[in-house]
Write a protein that holds these residues in place. Structure first.
Motif: not given
Length: 605
Positions: A104, A158, A178, A471, A473, A477-479, A483, A497, A499
């Motif tokens: 990202n 992203n 990721r 958050k 995603a 996507d890995y969060v 986060a 935030s 994930g």
């Protein structure tokens, strides 16, 4: 004198036009790369012989017969360093347009300043070609650096705008497992990046590197499986048979210490041919080779685990396994990914049944069971009520549900907010009389009362009562669970935030643990833990879906009410935010803080 100066000038000009020696990436790194103490535990000139398995990986990028390279690897094997060597070689020796893609765009600043800029500054050939980044110099910025004959663009997977509209010859994709499934609405970020190499048909290169994550969705495992599938193999000290070092062939002895740790006494690897056992030093001093398991016309694939790394010892690896096994599946999954460089396959038993959790409820001898060290709380905000869960935590993040409480009322009125404040200010007692207050509270700020939640938490931050928000995603996507932090206007309350997908995965892993110990979840009889609670905590299921052929996982509701699930995730986040020492009790100190502030905060939203 004039004649001598003229001769020297001709020599300098002639030297610039001399053909350069034919170097591979590893030879270039051995000659020019310098590691600094800022980024390496072993500063000084680069030595490929320190980790000889890197040589073939790096040199494969310059191999004319190879268009793509896939590297599925554990942590601690030098992945980032050999990717930087590839960049340095092409800046100095084989220039062209380069794209370095990170999971990202938030990672760009760190990579550019701490890794890439450090390499450029410490390596004279690069320093002379890439100037220091200046905000007014559009040819050299944080995310794009120019050099004679090319440039390097650092992009996030992203960010769709950065993946298009530029020709690229060398694409380096880091930590592809990721990546989101789609860069915005544009589609697969890897596909978008590779389209940029179309005009470089005869000398383009695509490099994919990652630690694998989940088996069903792992991009790097799919790429590796469709490659030469090479393994770094070492000769048996006894019979000389070349073979990869495998976890299943390790034989080790250990003792458990009085403080619950592990003392690893001896570790050996069994030869898969002659069966003899030999230690780490004997195996690692052998001359290794990459052995392919398949043929492939354009893509070479390499797999590495920490057993071959010069920066990881076998006793450390065994010790980390024993700790991960003790602490539950979530830790074991991380160990499998980062130590063995293998993907994690979820157990076949999919859905946790609410009846099974209900039937394992326990009768506590006091409000707070003896092993509990600290309490956290979570608040879910609905239009007509607050739902609250208080959790006790012990060693190894073993948890005890303390109380599930609902406060009903009109959230437009002060009364219900006062009741919430009073509840979060109360204490719970152990059988020895010790009183426990809540050390940290996470409060949902979603829904129709966001500003009211901000006002409530802003004035109670000293009591560690924080607003939280899930958050969003992108698919795949890995969060991480915690986060980030912000202070949205106009109230500027601290907003955490979360994930939540990461939190749900952790929770479901914990709920599957069947024996008390690290990460096990205890539930009391009564105290709000009835059938509806267990129906709610199991109200979502992880499903695998596909978009344009790329697999990703998503949590789907299978029952309408999921507040208990959300509250458990918020409690896990609360514990992570304060990160306490769970060998120590946090009773009296927390209670004293509540007593001091109760009168000043009551009645204020």
């Amino acid at each position: 004198m004039v004649q001598e100066k003229t001769i020297n000038l001709f020599r300098q000009v002639a030297k610039q036009w001399e053909p350069r020696p034919d170097l591979t990436v590893s030879e270039w790194a051995d000659r020019y790369r310098v590691l600094t103490s800022e980024t390496s535990a072993e500063p000084g000139p680069w030595r490929t012989d320190r980790a000889p398995y890197m040589r073939e990986i790096m040199d494969s990028v310059a191999d004319k017969e190879t268009e793509e390279v896939a590297i599925m690897a554990s942590a601690q094997v030098g992945k980032t360093e050999f990717m930087l060597n590839m960049v340095g070689f092409h800046i100095d020796y084989d220039p062209g347009p380069i794209m370095f893609m990170l999971p990202n765009k938030n990672l760009i600043d760190y990579f550019s300043k701490k890794r890439l800029a450090t390499m450029i500054e410490s390596s004279p050939p690069l320093r002379s070609k890439v100037f220091e980044a200046k905000s007014r110099d559009s040819s050299n910025t944080i995310d794009e650096k120019s050099f004679p004959g090319g440039y390097i663009a650092i992009v996030g997977a992203n960010a769709p705008a950065s993946l298009s509209s530029r020709p690229i010859r060398l694409v380096l994709c880091d930590e592809v497992d990721r990546y989101p499934v789609s860069a915005g609405t544009e589609g697969d970020p890897i596909t978008l990046a590779l389209k940029r190499t179309t005009t470089f048909r005869h000398n383009r290169k695509h490099v994919f590197v990652s630690t694998p994550l989940i088996k069903e969705t792992s991009r790097i495992e799919q790429l590796y499986n469709d490659s030469t599938m090479e393994e770094w193999s070492l000769p048996c000290p006894e019979c000389g048979e070349l073979q990869p070092l495998k976890w299943g062939q390790l034989v080790f002895d250990y003792e458990k210490t009085p403080d619950g740790e592990f003392d690893v006494k001896k570790v050996e690897h069994r030869c898969n041919c002659c069966g003899f056992l030999h230690g780490e030093k004997e195996w690692k001093k052998g001359a290794g080779e990459w052995i392919a398991r398949k043929k492939h016309s354009t893509r070479r694939g390499f797999h590495l685990n920490q057993l071959v790394s010069p920066w990881s010892s076998w006793p450390e690896i065994v010790r980390s396994f024993l700790v991960a096994k003790r602490d539950g599946n979530e830790k074991l999954k991380v160990w499998m990914n980062t130590v063995l460089g293998e993907s994690w396959e979820e157990a076949a038993s999919e859905q946790i049944e609410p009846e099974d959790l209900f039937n394992r409820r326990e009768k506590y001898v006091a409000e707070v069971p003896d092993p509990v060290k600290i309490l956290t709380a979570a608040v879910d905000t609905q239009d007509d009520r607050f739902e609250i869960e208080v959790i006790g935590w012990g060693s190894g993040k073993e948890s005890w549900g303390i109380e599930y409480h609902v406060i009903r009322g009109d959230l437009k009125q002060n009364k219900i907010w006062d009741e919430l404040d009073e509840y979060l200010s109360r204490t719970w007692t152990k059988r020895d009389g010790k009183r426990f207050g809540i050390a940290c509270t996470c409060m949902d700020s979603g829904g129709h009362f966001t500003q009211e939640v901000y006002r409530f938490t802003k004035r109670r931050e000293s009591r560690r009562i924080y607003a939280i928000k899930g958050k969003s995603a992108k698919k795949g996507d890995y969060v991480p669970l915690v986060a980030g932090y912000s202070r949205p206007r106009p109230i500027k309350a601290l907003l955490v935030s979360l994930g939540v997908n990461d939190g749900k995965a952790r929770l479901m892993s914990n709920l599957r643990i069947e024996e008390p110990g690290p990460n096990y979840c205890h539930f009391p009889e009564g105290k709000g833990y009835g059938p509806d609670y267990f129906s709610g905590i199991t109200a979502e299921r992880l499903e695998t879906r596909y978009e344009r052929g790329q697999a990703y996982q998503v949590w789907r509701k299978i029952r309408p009410r999921n507040e208990p699930l959300d509250l458990r995730v918020y409690n896990i986040a609360a514990l992570e935010i304060i990160n306490p020492n769970l060998e120590k009790e946090y009773a009296a100190g927390a209670v004293r803080k509540k007593k001091r502030r109760r009168s000043s905060s009551k009645g204020v939203r």
